[in-house]
Design a protein around this motif. Structure first.
Motif, PDB file in Angstrom:
ATOM      1  N   GLU B 150       0.837  -1.210   0.000  1.00 31.52           N
ATOM      2  CA  GLU B 150       0.000   0.000   0.000  1.00 31.52           C
ATOM      3  C   GLU B 150       0.868   1.255   0.000  1.00 31.52           C
ATOM      4  O   GLU B 150       0.566   2.225  -0.685  1.00 31.52           O
ATOM      5  CB  GLU B 150      -0.919   0.007   1.232  1.00 31.52           C
ATOM      6  CG  GLU B 150      -2.060  -0.972   1.137  1.00 31.52           C
ATOM      7  CD  GLU B 150      -2.930  -0.743  -0.087  1.00 31.52           C
ATOM      8  OE1 GLU B 150      -3.362   0.397  -0.309  1.00 31.52           O
ATOM      9  OE2 GLU B 150      -3.147  -1.703  -0.848  1.00 31.52           O
ATOM     10  N   ILE B 151       1.941   1.220   0.797  1.00 33.29           N
ATOM     11  CA  ILE B 151       2.845   2.374   0.863  1.00 33.29           C
ATOM     12  C   ILE B 151       3.426   2.634  -0.531  1.00 33.29           C
ATOM     13  O   ILE B 151       3.513   3.768  -0.990  1.00 33.29           O
ATOM     14  CB  ILE B 151       3.969   2.126   1.900  1.00 33.29           C
ATOM     15  CG1 ILE B 151       3.387   2.135   3.311  1.00 33.29           C
ATOM     16  CG2 ILE B 151       5.084   3.147   1.769  1.00 33.29           C
ATOM     17  CD1 ILE B 151       4.317   1.601   4.384  1.00 33.29           C
ATOM     18  N   ARG B 152       3.789   1.550  -1.210  1.00 32.70           N
ATOM     19  CA  ARG B 152       4.358   1.673  -2.555  1.00 32.70           C
ATOM     20  C   ARG B 152       3.351   2.353  -3.497  1.00 32.70           C
ATOM     21  O   ARG B 152       3.683   3.304  -4.197  1.00 32.70           O
ATOM     22  CB  ARG B 152       4.720   0.281  -3.095  1.00 32.70           C
ATOM     23  CG  ARG B 152       5.170   0.254  -4.551  1.00 32.70           C
ATOM     24  CD  ARG B 152       5.285  -1.177  -5.041  1.00 32.70           C
ATOM     25  NE  ARG B 152       6.248  -1.919  -4.244  1.00 32.70           N
ATOM     26  CZ  ARG B 152       7.566  -1.874  -4.427  1.00 32.70           C
ATOM     27  NH1 ARG B 152       8.053  -1.150  -5.422  1.00 32.70           N
ATOM     28  NH2 ARG B 152       8.374  -2.554  -3.662  1.00 32.70           N
ATOM     29  N   LEU B 154       0.587   4.131  -2.742  1.00 31.38           N
ATOM     30  CA  LEU B 154       0.237   5.493  -2.331  1.00 31.38           C
ATOM     31  C   LEU B 154       1.397   6.458  -2.586  1.00 31.38           C
ATOM     32  O   LEU B 154       1.189   7.606  -2.958  1.00 31.38           O
ATOM     33  CB  LEU B 154      -0.135   5.526  -0.837  1.00 31.38           C
ATOM     34  CG  LEU B 154      -1.441   4.822  -0.450  1.00 31.38           C
ATOM     35  CD1 LEU B 154      -1.545   4.686   1.067  1.00 31.38           C
ATOM     36  CD2 LEU B 154      -2.645   5.589  -0.979  1.00 31.38           C
ATOM     37  N   GLY B 155       2.616   5.955  -2.383  1.00 33.67           N
ATOM     38  CA  GLY B 155       3.780   6.837  -2.478  1.00 33.67           C
ATOM     39  C   GLY B 155       4.350   6.994  -3.864  1.00 33.67           C
ATOM     40  O   GLY B 155       4.957   8.024  -4.179  1.00 33.67           O
ATOM     41  N   LEU B 156       4.188   5.990  -4.717  1.00 35.90           N
ATOM     42  CA  LEU B 156       4.840   6.039  -6.033  1.00 35.90           C
ATOM     43  C   LEU B 156       3.886   6.324  -7.187  1.00 35.90           C
ATOM     44  O   LEU B 156       4.309   6.857  -8.215  1.00 35.90           O
ATOM     45  CB  LEU B 156       5.569   4.718  -6.319  1.00 35.90           C
ATOM     46  CG  LEU B 156       6.867   4.455  -5.562  1.00 35.90           C
ATOM     47  CD1 LEU B 156       7.429   3.098  -5.943  1.00 35.90           C
ATOM     48  CD2 LEU B 156       7.904   5.535  -5.841  1.00 35.90           C
ATOM     49  N   GLN B 158       1.607   8.076  -9.656  1.00 36.20           N
ATOM     50  CA  GLN B 158       1.666   9.507  -9.951  1.00 36.20           C
ATOM     51  C   GLN B 158       0.282  10.135 -10.072  1.00 36.20           C
ATOM     52  O   GLN B 158       0.137  11.342  -9.942  1.00 36.20           O
ATOM     53  CB  GLN B 158       2.489   9.719 -11.221  1.00 36.20           C
ATOM     54  CG  GLN B 158       3.957   9.461 -10.936  1.00 36.20           C
ATOM     55  CD  GLN B 158       4.791   9.342 -12.181  1.00 36.20           C
ATOM     56  OE1 GLN B 158       4.282   9.391 -13.288  1.00 36.20           O
ATOM     57  NE2 GLN B 158       6.083   9.176 -11.992  1.00 36.20           N
ATOM     58  N   VAL B 237      -0.454   1.627 -15.061  1.00 38.22           N
ATOM     59  CA  VAL B 237       0.259   1.403 -13.790  1.00 38.22           C
ATOM     60  C   VAL B 237       1.775   1.412 -13.990  1.00 38.22           C
ATOM     61  O   VAL B 237       2.290   0.709 -14.856  1.00 38.22           O
ATOM     62  CB  VAL B 237      -0.197   0.058 -13.154  1.00 38.22           C
ATOM     63  CG1 VAL B 237       0.626  -0.253 -11.910  1.00 38.22           C
ATOM     64  CG2 VAL B 237      -1.676   0.135 -12.796  1.00 38.22           C
ATOM     65  N   THR B 238       2.456   2.196 -13.164  1.00 42.47           N
ATOM     66  CA  THR B 238       3.919   2.242 -13.241  1.00 42.47           C
ATOM     67  C   THR B 238       4.581   1.641 -12.007  1.00 42.47           C
ATOM     68  O   THR B 238       5.779   1.408 -11.986  1.00 42.47           O
ATOM     69  CB  THR B 238       4.432   3.692 -13.383  1.00 42.47           C
ATOM     70  OG1 THR B 238       4.043   4.409 -12.214  1.00 42.47           O
ATOM     71  CG2 THR B 238       3.864   4.369 -14.607  1.00 42.47           C
ATOM     72  N   VAL B 239       3.775   1.440 -10.937  1.00 46.20           N
ATOM     73  CA  VAL B 239       4.418   0.984  -9.681  1.00 46.20           C
ATOM     74  C   VAL B 239       4.446  -0.538  -9.599  1.00 46.20           C
ATOM     75  O   VAL B 239       3.643  -1.209 -10.213  1.00 46.20           O
ATOM     76  CB  VAL B 239       3.710   1.555  -8.429  1.00 46.20           C
ATOM     77  CG1 VAL B 239       3.812   3.041  -8.420  1.00 46.20           C
ATOM     78  CG2 VAL B 239       2.258   1.111  -8.349  1.00 46.20           C
TER      79      VAL B 239
END
Lengths: 127, 239
Positions: B150-152, B154-156, B158, B237-239
Motif C-alpha cells: 500500500e505504501i508503494r 500510495l507513495g509512487l 503519480q 500502472v507504473t508501480v
C-alpha cells in the motif's frame, strides 16, 4: 535483541551502502544498533522514492526472513551505521533451538507493522 | 434451524473443516486444542466494530468467515482503508503483543464469524506454543508486506487514475474470475470505500470509473465489475 546481537557479526557501515536490493532473496537480517537506514521503493519505469526509514533497535529484513520472500524494497544506510548482520539460516536455527526467542521476534514484527501503518498515514497525508 | 446471516458456522476449531486451508489455524491438534479452550466465537452483522484505533488492546480476533476492513483516521476525520482482511486472518496481534493501543479500527463489511482470544490468554498461548508463535509471526509478516504494498502504491503512483487501476488489477489477481469477455470481479465496496483505499474522494472514484467505462476498459453492472481490457489498466500502472 541481545540474544540476536550476540550471534551477529557487528560492523560499521558508511552512509550510502546498500544492505539489500528490492527483489533480492533473503540472506541476512540486519540488527540496526545505531544510525538510520532508508527503505527505498522502485517503480517499474525507473522512478524510486524513499518512503520509509529504519531506526536503531529495529531489525531490517526480518519480515522477509520470516516469510522467506524476496525483499520488497531496497535498504540503504542514510547515515554511518553500526549493524549486526545475522544470516537468516542462523536466525532460523536460533529460533528452533530457543523457542522463547519467538516472543522477541514477535515484538520486533509487531513494531514493524505499526511503523508501516505510521508510514501509510504519512504517505496518505493523514498526519 | 438456519444459522445467523446464513453463515456456514465453524463451531469448534478442532473439527473445523477449513482449518487446513488457513495459514494461522493450520496447527497441530495439540495447539489447536489449546486454542479451543481460550477462544470465544462471535457472529457479527455487516458494520460491526470489532475494535477501534486508539483503544487499549483486549485481544486478537480470528476471522473464520466474512471480511473486515481495517481503517485509520486523521483527527480531521479523513479515513484510509489500510487493508480488507479476509477469512483466516488474525487481527489486532501487534497491539496485543506489544500492549499498545490498536493502530487501526476493524469493521465487518459483510456478516462474519470471528473468534476472539483475550489478551492474557493469547500471550499465555504464545508462551506455551512455539508453533502458535510461528503462525502469528507469519500473520504479522503478511500484514507488514500488505502495508508495504500500500505504501508503494500510495507513495509512487503519480495519478489517482493509476492508483485505481492498480487496485483493480490487484483485485483481478486475487479474486478475479476469467470469463470469455474479461475478468469478472464482485465488488462489495462502495465508491466511498474505494476512495478510502486509494486516498481520494468518492467523487473522483465515480468520475474515474465512468472514464474507464467510457473507454470500454471496464463495465459495471450492480456489484459486478468486468475488466474488459486488462492490458489498458496495466499500461496505466507504473508501480
Amino acid at each position: 535483541m541481545n540474544n540476536l546481537l550476540s550471534a551477529a557479526s557487528i560492523e560499521q557501515w558508511p552512509a550510502g551502502r546498500t544492505l539489500f536490493r528490492e527483489g533480492d532473496p533473503v540472506r541476512d537480517v540486519y540488527v540496526l544498533v545505531s544510525g538510520e537506514v532508508d527503505l527505498v521503493f522502485n517503480a517499474r519505469r525507473g522512478a524510486h522514492k524513499t518512503l520509509r526509514g529504519s531506526h536503531p533497535g529495529e531489525i531490517v529484513g526480518l519480515s522477509d526472513a520470516v516469510s522467506d520472500t524476496p525483499h520488497d524494497c531496497t535498504a540503504t544506510t542514510r547515515t554511518p551505521c553500526t549493524i549486526g548482520t545475522l544470516p537468516a539460516n542462523e536466525l532460523r536455527r536460533l529460533l528452533h533451538e530457543s523457542p522463547s526467542l519467538w516472543l522477541t521476534v514477535l515484538q520486533f514484527l509487531s513494531n514493524d507493522v505499526n511503523a508501516c501503518y505510521d508510514s501509510m498515514r504519512s504517505v496518505a497525508g493523514l498526519r | 434451524m438456519p444459522s445467523p446471516y446464513n453463515l456456514d458456522l465453524h463451531n469448534t476449531c478442532v473439527d473445523c473443516t477449513v482449518r487446513a486451508e488457513r495459514l494461522f489455524c493450520n496447527m497441530s491438534p495439540a495447539s489447536i486444542s489449546a486454542m479451543e479452550t481460550v477462544k470465544f466465537t462471535g457472529v457479527y452483522p455487516k458494520g460491526s466494530l470489532l475494535f477501534v484505533e486508539g483503544e487499549q488492546p483486549r485481544g486478537v480476533f480470528i476471522i473464520c468467515s466474512g471480511r473486515v476492513k481495517l481503517t485509520t483516521s486523521s483527527t480531521e476525520g479523513k479515513t484510509l482503508i489500510v487493508k480488507i482482511a479476509e477469512e483466516g486472518e488474525v487481527l489486532g496481534a501487534s497491539a496485543t503483543i506489544l500492549g499498545k493501543t490498536y493502530e487501526v479500527s476493524a469493521e465487518t463489511i459483510e456478516p462474519a464469524q470471528v473468534n476472539f482470544i483475550k489478551r492474557d490468554d493469547f500471550l499465555k498461548f504464545l508462551n506455551t506454543s512455539p508453533e502458535a508463535c510461528m503462525h502469528t509471526a507469519q500473520q504479522l509478516s503478511e500484514k507488514y508486506h500488505a502495508a508495504q504494498r500500500e505504501i508503494r502504491t500510495l507513495g509512487l503512483a503519480q495519478t489517482t487514475s493509476e492508483k485505481l487501476a492498480k487496485l483493480i488489477l490487484d483485485w483481478c489477481a486475487r479474486n478475479g474470475e476469467a470469463t470469455p469477455k474479461g475478468v469478472r470481479l464482485k465488488v462489495l465496496l462502495t465508491h466511498e470505500e474505494i476512495a478510502q483505499m486509494i486516498g481520494t474522494t468518492r467523487e473522483t472514484v465515480t468520475r474515474l470509473l465512468s472514464d474507464f467505462k467510457r473507454k470500454k476498459i471496464i463495465d459495471v453492472k450492480g456489484s459486478t465489475l468486468l475488466v474488459l481490457q486488462k492490458e489498458e489498466l496495466e499500461e496505466i500502472v507504473t508501480v
